[in-house]
Enzyme design. Sequence first.
Site, PDB file in Angstrom:
ATOM      1  CD  GLU A   2     106.327  87.585  78.451  1.00 22.72           C
ATOM      2  OE1 GLU A   2     105.672  87.260  78.866  1.00 22.72           O
ATOM      3  OE2 GLU A   2     107.504  87.428  78.306  1.00 22.72           O
TER       4      GLU A   2
ATOM      5  CE  LYS B 222     101.684  64.292  76.008  1.00 22.14           C
ATOM      6  NZ  LYS B 222     103.022  63.768  75.952  1.00 22.14           N
TER       7      LYS B 222
END
Length: 321
Positions: A269, A91
């Site tokens: 990260e 999405k």
Amino acid sequence: MITTCVFRSFCSQSITQSIPALPATPRDVLQPKRANYGQPLALIPQRNDVLTVTPWLAPIVWERTFDPDMIDSAYKSLNITIATTVFAVGKYTQFLQDFLETAEKYYMSGLRVHYYVFTDQPREVPRVELAAGRKISIIQVPKYSRWQEISLRRMEIIERHINETIHREADYIFCMDVDMKFHDRWGPETLGTLVGVLHPWFYEFTRDKFTYERRPESTAYIPMEEGDFYYMAAVFGGRVKEVHALTKKCHEHLDKDKSKNLEAIWQEESHLNWYFLHNKPTKVLSPEYLWDDQKGGLPSEIKRKRFSAVIKNKEAVRENV
Ligand code: 5GW
Ligand code: MN
């Protein structure tokens, strides 16, 4: 005296002889076209409220630390191409339109930009009108079943794509999240050999508060008493070769952890922060370049919001969570 003279003549001779072997002017030697800009004054800092240089002498880019016109005129003549990768899986394709439209308005204006959109649904990539010298390539990637895979696989996919094509097609590269919008100038002042961006939620904290990976078993481990900044993985960049080395090492570490059934606390990260601790960025971007709309109003040190995460309905955009 005689020794000095002998040394000098030896030295100048060997320099003259070696000139034909020197590489062409490196691309980071800037030759701005304008001469009439404000003088930099050695006794007057541009900013007295923020750190503008790291202990290893990398600039930290904030508004007022650079002259945008001078930077633009210096980079225009270099004829460089900036690769820009963005993932839009599932999405997340809904963010592409705003990302690309605002990038065309504010990102690297007047320079060559090559966007690489990695998606599982090429047909959902909107047609955005691009300025001259700019193009877009769409690359199909699988839709992974676990959401963590999407972020974990980004390093691997970027590494492979740099190897296959980007290394021939671009000089610099920025890798970006897609749930973002540009709001103001993002220009070539951000270019450097290896570039990291300060995380907008962590730049005021001491290192013990950073959400680094703290388990020694992980390859992303950073002890409490180490660390410079907390960098956000939503943007990293640099010369293509350097970013290739970064993605290769992070991919390697992600795989090594995976084989021990480990996943670092903030996935890639955490690995990016490990990498930047051991391979210092040559340029650091202030949170002007990576803001978060959820932070609300801008504090006084943030003079411009250039690029910012949009507020997203996580339940609506994230599948398989
Ligand atoms: C990310 C987290 C949970 C579930 C799905 C995703 C996800 C991320 C996805 O379904 N599709 C996708 O393309 N991504 C890519 O990974 C996007 O480029 C996205 O910007 C990037 C990082 O994920 P974010 O933006 O949701 O993570 P945060 O930490 O910025 O909120
Ligand atoms: Mn994001």
